[in-house]
Design an enzyme around this catalytic site. Structure first.
Site, PDB file in Angstrom:
ATOM      1  N   TYR A   1       0.859  -1.190   0.000  1.00  0.00           N
ATOM      2  CA  TYR A   1       0.000   0.000   0.000  1.00  0.00           C
ATOM      3  C   TYR A   1       0.892   1.235   0.000  1.00  0.00           C
ATOM      4  O   TYR A   1       1.779   1.373   0.836  1.00  0.00           O
ATOM      5  CB  TYR A   1      -0.888  -0.016   1.246  1.00  0.00           C
ATOM      6  CG  TYR A   1      -1.854   1.159   1.348  1.00  0.00           C
ATOM      7  CD1 TYR A   1      -3.129   1.088   0.807  1.00  0.00           C
ATOM      8  CD2 TYR A   1      -1.482   2.336   2.000  1.00  0.00           C
ATOM      9  CE1 TYR A   1      -4.015   2.161   0.892  1.00  0.00           C
ATOM     10  CE2 TYR A   1      -2.367   3.414   2.094  1.00  0.00           C
ATOM     11  CZ  TYR A   1      -3.629   3.317   1.538  1.00  0.00           C
ATOM     12  OH  TYR A   1      -4.499   4.370   1.627  1.00  0.00           O
TER      13      TYR A   1
ATOM     14  N   THR B   1      -4.218   5.789  -3.923  1.00  0.00           N
ATOM     15  CA  THR B   1      -4.980   6.543  -4.927  1.00  0.00           C
ATOM     16  C   THR B   1      -5.358   5.701  -6.140  1.00  0.00           C
ATOM     17  O   THR B   1      -5.758   6.235  -7.177  1.00  0.00           O
ATOM     18  CB  THR B   1      -4.181   7.768  -5.419  1.00  0.00           C
ATOM     19  OG1 THR B   1      -2.926   7.313  -5.915  1.00  0.00           O
ATOM     20  CG2 THR B   1      -3.950   8.760  -4.310  1.00  0.00           C
TER      21      THR B   1
ATOM     22  N   SER C   1      -2.347  12.838  -9.272  1.00  0.00           N
ATOM     23  CA  SER C   1      -2.554  12.410  -7.886  1.00  0.00           C
ATOM     24  C   SER C   1      -1.367  12.727  -6.994  1.00  0.00           C
ATOM     25  O   SER C   1      -1.288  12.233  -5.874  1.00  0.00           O
ATOM     26  CB  SER C   1      -2.783  10.903  -7.874  1.00  0.00           C
ATOM     27  OG  SER C   1      -1.632  10.280  -8.428  1.00  0.00           O
TER      28      SER C   1
ATOM     29  N   GLU D   1      -0.290  14.728  -4.934  1.00  0.00           N
ATOM     30  CA  GLU D   1      -0.431  15.105  -3.529  1.00  0.00           C
ATOM     31  C   GLU D   1      -0.362  13.888  -2.625  1.00  0.00           C
ATOM     32  O   GLU D   1       0.059  13.971  -1.477  1.00  0.00           O
ATOM     33  CB  GLU D   1      -1.811  15.747  -3.298  1.00  0.00           C
ATOM     34  CG  GLU D   1      -1.988  17.123  -3.805  1.00  0.00           C
ATOM     35  CD  GLU D   1      -3.442  17.519  -3.606  1.00  0.00           C
ATOM     36  OE1 GLU D   1      -3.755  18.066  -2.538  1.00  0.00           O
ATOM     37  OE2 GLU D   1      -4.259  17.246  -4.513  1.00  0.00           O
TER      38      GLU D   1
ATOM     39  N   THR E   1       2.656   0.898 -11.242  1.00  0.00           N
ATOM     40  CA  THR E   1       1.553   1.054 -12.199  1.00  0.00           C
ATOM     41  C   THR E   1       1.980   1.688 -13.507  1.00  0.00           C
ATOM     42  O   THR E   1       1.139   1.953 -14.363  1.00  0.00           O
ATOM     43  CB  THR E   1       0.440   1.950 -11.618  1.00  0.00           C
ATOM     44  OG1 THR E   1       1.027   3.208 -11.251  1.00  0.00           O
ATOM     45  CG2 THR E   1      -0.208   1.320 -10.412  1.00  0.00           C
TER      46      THR E   1
ATOM     47  N   TYR F   1      -8.522  11.283 -21.959  1.00  0.00           N
ATOM     48  CA  TYR F   1      -9.115  11.128 -20.643  1.00  0.00           C
ATOM     49  C   TYR F   1     -10.606  11.386 -20.748  1.00  0.00           C
ATOM     50  O   TYR F   1     -11.023  12.389 -21.311  1.00  0.00           O
ATOM     51  CB  TYR F   1      -8.503  12.223 -19.755  1.00  0.00           C
ATOM     52  CG  TYR F   1      -8.118  11.776 -18.384  1.00  0.00           C
ATOM     53  CD1 TYR F   1      -6.832  11.331 -18.119  1.00  0.00           C
ATOM     54  CD2 TYR F   1      -9.035  11.828 -17.346  1.00  0.00           C
ATOM     55  CE1 TYR F   1      -6.473  10.939 -16.851  1.00  0.00           C
ATOM     56  CE2 TYR F   1      -8.679  11.421 -16.076  1.00  0.00           C
ATOM     57  CZ  TYR F   1      -7.405  10.980 -15.834  1.00  0.00           C
ATOM     58  OH  TYR F   1      -7.043  10.574 -14.581  1.00  0.00           O
TER      59      TYR F   1
END
Lengths: 619, 681
Positions: free
Chosen positions: A196, A200, A265, A267, A277, A539
């Site tokens: 983990y 996100t 993402s 932040e 990923t 997107y």
């Protein structure tokens, strides 16, 4: 008036459309310097969790709401838009979705620990873990917090106070060696490990497989967040994989460097997650995607540690083992340390925007920019719906003069230039580098845009466009308070297919919603977010009002499934950077062929024969 | 799955159809000139990029697809690029339409005048028009009218103009171009011209397909073409041509448009203008070349009464839903889409199935007039040898019976509800007084001796009348065809065993698949559904057997008689091939030779059906025999036909199977055939 000074520039808090990024080099500014992201605040894992929402996006104190007058506002102390009134949002929200502020669907406010399944513990593992001194927890809240990513169905369930299978315990290794110990123990006692990072994920990658009968341990890397060394000669930095994007940039900035890797993402997402990923950053045109940024990776697997023996910038030593690691989505091991390229911070940064009469012209312009290989750090093209969305997020203007100016601009574009307000679209730009080159580069890009009917539309619009990226996740929470659910998903596609895929996927979404009984037309919009030599990343945003539906999440999932089928039928990829997880697993075989699946499987079989890393992503 | 949905929509029992409005009524009451000059502002496709005909041409010439093919042609032939480009440009020039509103207005005016003199009414289902209007805005639209007359395409444009809908661009055969002035007029009313055959001409194909696709994708105008390729001379639907359908579906397969809507349109004429012209053509009198002067000579048709026209705009069919689960669109992911590729197997079979389904949709929405039933009855009566005709009241009784039967089978019959049947019958007969004669209360076909000198001439002039009548009967054929196949199967099967009947049914279905529109690949399902159809009283189906009931006898006799002429036609073609075909028989010589053979037999009284003189039937039977491999074409010898006598013989036998006569040798080859028919399922 609050001033935040950086090395190069001074930014006022009321700088219009400004969310939280400085106008130079991706530094995330928080107005109050909360200690939450300083390394080694003890015990920081508890702290981070406490300042974050357990059932929504981001910080607990930061949220959109409609005030008593029905005007949208953003709360909290962290972002620069706090306290600003956003007058257009309510109307846009009600018109677009047919939603009403009268019809609320509030979330369950508190986490009810008793609704969480008691943990299944592997006593022997727990005993041995205790002796190592690595911190761990079996607290329900800690476990729930790490049982999900941010897919719609995950958040929706949390808001309703429903929990499925959650990890049975959480461990917080502090360094590479801790991870080695944990993986050894897990292998020894046959415990399932799920790494983990920032949590996100939007691919159901963090969901615990319900069929898993072993004890599931969430391996939280957040404590491994140090920059171990910076090598200025080679421009590399060796970093622990648990570090979160904004911390990494801030710490590097302090010594005048940056990685330039800025996924939307950033932040909250972590370096290890990016590697696992195959993440992509907004400014990849200058800095590259994660695979271009990584020089060396260390990963702990049940078979031992995998890493290369040197830091040569390129090697011809068979298939690159980094490419087994990147995109492995936590199925092979835990990434612990990464050597990354760093760059001196850019001297100058400038936003920009171009208005095009229609989306077709906009895409043609982006294609030409890519052909000439002169893309700025970031170039994004929003369609008309998204342009209107961005427009609705415009904060209240402070003076009559500004509003007059806005009116004038609108008049010029729609009346004088004859742009149809229901067709025009806008590209947002971000230039970076030394001042002179930026200005030169800017001219080059605007010249190309002019050939496609594009009109320069100012820095403000550009900045507001990028703001949308960061607030969109907060906005989703707002929508969910009023019967509106939505999500984004992405793909990559060759240039000649871009227009077709945009049109067809959007139309498919509208059609599927209608066929599945959605009462109001959905928001179905897209933008082109990255350009490559041979194609682009697209997107899609999709949201709808679910009043009158008995199982909105199921409808949502069916529509998203159909949209993905449409993407694949139009020559789009399964994913550009979100990854496969469990959400898109069913299409893996057709995506990589039977042999490809076999290759991946045999790697998994060798590296992790007992499926210790049992999150069941990807394969 | 989608296919199922479409099928169930067409379930005859659930059939619900729209009402009609007569558009001529208004024309009779208000000024044609004002009508022709009125404001015309149709709704357009939402994704339309407005473009002039000129820009359209340059879009085509600059397309990637055309560029690719031009360079390919240059590489292959060594010609200069400019040269080939020039050729492409002139092909386009020859092809392209020049739609002009003024011409359309001219037609609107003149056609109003013409239609009012020729027809009593032109009835249109307005709900269909509304659906069309809706769908035009959402997706590119393809109009697919049935083709029975030259009138069809002018009529279509006229209707769309009347309803303020976007005017279509229409694929027309090059033969129109021969009519100098008219050709240009048609071009200006939206026709574009394609050569009848351009087999291997890559460049022509590329220009043509790109032209059609460009118009379609940009929503420039609805594209209209005839699935059947040419006018049906027999009023039977023709086997659909796939070329254009393939082209209009291609943008969907390749993701260039979200969807394409196909709108089948059924145009039914109470009396076809070309009635006897077609019959002559089928009998071998060559068709007059289209010429302007010919058209003027056709003026005399203006003085006659052609009854009414019914135009039914069918339910729009979404290519997307048709293709769902059938076509894998990912197959275009790995090769640039502008490189022409032969359609893959799945696409080919999908397009083929869709084409059949669309033609079926046209058939099912064809309005049938009482005369169609009368023609069927009169033809059957004529053959049964009653030279004196049939009593008028008996004919009326039979017509009422047939009316009810056809409605049971889902026919779209336009039978005036509140008029006594006898009146309906007599008014139908009087409209077609050229084909029937009533004397002393008896009705018979108008088979006069006339001025014929030789028996052969007499036969041919009678054949004109019979073939004209047959063309009306054929309008109803699609209603009775499937039950009729079953009825004939029961008739020819050696026993009543279900399996035997099924085998026999499969054989007939396979044999006649060039003759009738029988959707491919739906064998068993169809068999059982006809079963249901017929078993609404005519048949009794037990565990093992299929039995004809007492009251079903009449139905079965009618149904088998419906198919009998075709059975005999195929048999006689087989007999000809066995008896008379020489080594040197070419495809070209086939029709004249078989015609001579048939005339000989008809004159000798060895054949019952004059109808078998129809060259359409002869061509179809040859096509079927070629398909089954009973006849082979030898390449390189101008299409010399090689006959497998044993096989043809046994096919003939099976067609008119009478088990008692069959000898041992035939039995052997019959086994062969039944395996064959199973193979072709």
């Amino acid at each position: 008036m609050l001033y935040i000074s950086t090395k190069y520039q001074i930014i006022r808090k009321d700088f219009p459309f400004y969310l939280g990024k400085t106008a130079h080099g991706g530094l995330w500014v928080q107005i109050k310097n909360l200690p939450g992201h300083l390394p080694k605040e003890s015990p920081s894992h508890v702290f981070l969790q406490e300042i974050m929402k357990w059932n929504g996006w981001g910080y607990s104190d930061s949220r959109f709401l409609f005030n008593k007058k029905g005007q949208a506002e953003f709360t909290g102390k962290r972002y620069i838009i706090i306290g600003m009134i956003i007058p257009g949002l309510k109307d846009w929200f009600e018109c677009t979705f047919g939603a009403s502020l009268q019809h609320k669907t509030p979330a369950t406010p508190l986490l009810n620990s008793s609704a969480v399944q008691p943990p299944t513990l592997n006593e022997a593992f727990v005993e041995e873990l205790k002796s190592t001194g690595i911190p761990f927890s079996q607290d329900a809240e800690d476990r729930v917090f790490r049982a999900h990513g941010h897919c719609l169905h995950e958040i929706f369930a949390l808001r309703e106070g429903k929990f499925g299978r959650v990890p049975d315990m959480v461990v917080w290794p502090n360094c590479h060696n801790d991870v080695v110990k944990i993986v050894e123990l897990a292998s020894k006692h046959n415990v399932c490990l799920i790494p983990y990072g920032g949590g996100t994920s939007v691919s159901s990658a963090l969901e615990c497989p319900p069929e898993e009968t072993r004890s599931i341990v969430s391996l939280d890397t957040s404590q491994m967040n140090r920059i171990l060394w910076v090598d200025e000669k080679n421009l590399t930095a060796h970093v622990e994989a648990g570090i979160v994007g904004q911390d990494l940039e801030r710490l590097l900035n302090e010594s005048g460097y940056c990685t330039g890797h800025e996924p939307d993402s950033m932040e909250f997402s972590s370096l290890g997650g990016w590697v696992a990923t195959r993440a992509s950053g907004m400014k990849k045109n200058i800095y590259g995607n994660i695979e271009d940024l990584v020089v060396h990776i260390k990963m702990v697997t049940p078979q031992g540690v995998i890493e290369k023996s040197c830091q040569g910038p390129r090697m011809s030593t068979g298939p690159d083992i980094h490419h087994f690691i990147m995109g492995s989505e936590g199925t092979l091991g835990v990434v612990t340390e990464v050597t990354m390229k760093i760059r001196p911070m850019p001297e100058y940064q400038k936003y920009g925007s171009v208005v095009f009469p229609n989306f077709e012209q906009g895409v043609a312009c982006l294609r030409e920019v890519a052909r000439q290989r002169c893309a700025p750090a970031s170039i994004r093209l929003m369609d008309n719906e998204q342009f209107k969305f961005g427009h609705a997020l415009k904060p209240q203007v402070s003076s009559i003069f500004t509003s007059f100016l806005d009116g004038l601009k609108k008049f010029y574009i729609t009346k004088f230039k004859g742009f149809d307000p229901n067709r025009l679209c806008v590209a947002t730009l971000l230039f970076e580098g030394d001042r002179e080159k930026v200005l030169q580069h800017e001219k080059q890009v605007y010249d190309i845009a002019a050939k496609f009917g594009g009109l320069a539309a100012g820095e403000d619009n550009g900045q507001r466009g990028y703001m949308l990226t960061f607030v969109i996740a907060y906005l989703r929470d707002l929508g969910m308070d009023y019967y509106v659910i939505g999500e984004s998903f992405e793909t990559s596609v060759p240039w000649d297919r871009v227009l077709d895929i945009c049109r067809n996927v959007k139309a498919r979404i509208v059609r599927e919603c209608k066929e599945r009984g959605v009462q109001f037309p959905p928001l179905s919009t897209c933008r082109v977010t990255q350009t490559y030599d041979a194609g682009a990343c697209v997107y899609f945003y999709f949201a709808f009002n679910y009043r009158g539906l008995s199982d909105p999440v199921h409808v949502y999932e069916q529509v998203e499934h159909a949209a993905r089928e449409e993407i694949l039928a139009n020559g789009g990829s399964l994913s550009h950077h979100h990854g496969v997880g469990k959400l898109r697993k069913e299409w893996m075989r057709e995506t990589v062929s039977n042999v490809g699946m076999g290759m991946l499987k045999s790697v998994k079989d060798y590296v992790d024969p007992n499926n210790i890393f049992g999150n069941r992503n990807l394969l | 799955m989608a296919s199922k949905a479409v099928y169930s929509q067409r379930d005859p029992m659930l059939k619900k159809r729209d009402d009609f409005e007569d558009i001529l009524e208004e024309r009779r009451n208000s000024s044609d000139l004002r009508y022709a000059l009125r404001c015309y502002a149709p709704v357009v496709y939402k994704g339309l990029c407005p473009s002039k005909a000129g820009t359209l041409k340059s879009m085509v010439l600059q397309s990637d697809q055309l560029h690719y093919v031009i360079h390919q042609v240059c590489r292959e032939t060594g010609r200069a690029v400019d040269d080939v480009q020039e050729e492409a440009s002139s092909i386009l020039e020859e092809m392209a339409h020049r739609l002009q509103l003024s011409t359309v207005r001219f037609f609107a005016f003149t056609l109003s005048k013409v239609f009012k003199t020729l027809f009593r009414s032109i009835c249109v289902n307005e709900e269909g028009i509304q659906r069309l209007q809706q769908v035009i805005q959402e997706h590119p639209v393809v109009l697919l009218p049935s083709h029975r007359s030259y009138m069809d395409f002018l009529l279509m444009s006229y209707l769309l103009y009347t309803y303020d809908l976007a005017l279509p661009v229409i694929a027309a055969g090059m033969d129109f171009m021969g009519m100098k002035f008219v050709g240009e007029m048609l071009r200006m009313s939206g026709a574009f011209f394609i050569r009848r055959s351009f087999g291997g001409d890559k460049l022509y194909w590329a220009v043509f397909s790109e032209y059609v696709k460009t118009m379609l994708k940009n929503g420039f105008a609805p594209v209209e073409f005839f699935l059947e390729g040419t006018r049906s001379r027999t009023s039977k639907s023709l086997t659909p041509k796939l070329g254009l359908l393939n082209i209009v579906m291609d943008p969907f397969f390749k993701g260039e448009v979200f969807d394409v809507s196909l709108v089948p349109v059924s145009i039914s004429y109470e009396r076809i203008l070309e009635e006897s012209l077609y019959a002559r053509e089928l009998l071998g009198v060559p068709k007059p070349k289209e010429s302007t002067s010919g058209l003027i000579k056709a003026r005399k048709v203006l003085s006659e009464d052609y009854g009414s026209i019914h135009v039914y705009f069918g339910q729009p069919v979404s290519v997307r839903s048709l293709a769902e689960g059938r076509v894998n669109r990912c197959q275009f992911n790995l090769i640039p889409r502008h490189i022409p590729k032969k359609p893959s197997e799945d696409i080919h079979s999908f397009v083929n199935d869709s084409a059949y389904r669309l033609v079926r949709a046209q058939e099912e929405n064809m309005v049938l007039k009482p005369w169609v039933l009368l023609a069927s009855l009169l033809l059957q009566n004529q053959v049964s040898g009653q030279k004196r005709g049939i009593a008028l009241d008996e004919l009326t009784e039979q017509a009422v019976w047939l009316r009810d039967l056809s409605r049971q089978y889902g026919a779209f019959l336009h039978w005036p509800e509140h008029t006594p049947p006898s009146e309906v019958v007599s008014s139908s007969l009087s409209l077609h007084r050229g084909l029937v004669r009533i004397s002393e209360g008896r009705v018979q076909l108008a088979l006069d001796k006339g001025y014929a000198v030789t028996p052969e001439e007499e036969l041919l002039s009678q054949a004109v009348i019979i073939l004209s009548c047959a063309s009306y009967r054929n309008q109803a054929l699609h209603v009775f065809l499937r039950p009729a196949l079953l009825a004939s199967a029961i008739h020819t099967a050696s026993s009543n065993k279900k399996q035997e009947v099924f085998n026999s049914f499969s054989f007939l279905r396979n044999m006649f698949s060039n003759e009738f529109i029988l959707c491919p690949g739906t064998y068993c399902m169809l068999f059982t559904s006809h079963w249901c159809c017929v078993s609404t009283g005519a048949l009794q189906v037990t565990q093992q057997e299929v039995l004809v009931t007492e009251r079903g006898h009449r139905t079965l006799v009618f149904l088998t008689s419906m198919l009998d002429p075709f059975l005999q036609g195929y048999q006689v073609v087989c007999r000809f091939l066995c008896e008379e075909a020489t080594e040197a028989l070419t495809e070209k010589q086939f029709i004249p030779a078989v015609r001579k053979f048939i005339i000989k037999h008809l004159l000798a009284g060895r054949l019952r059906y004059t109808e078998v003189l129809s060259s359409d039937l002869q061509k179809n039977s040859l096509a079927a025999l070629l398909r089954l491999g009973a006849v082979r074409k030898i390449k390189g010898y101008q299409g010399t036909l090689k006959v497998n006598t044993v096989m043809v013989n046994s096919l003939e036998d099976t067609l008119g199977k009478k088990p008692a006569v069959r000898n041992q040798q035939c039995l052997g080859s019959f086994q062969n055939i039944s395996t064959l028919s199973v193979f072709f399922v």
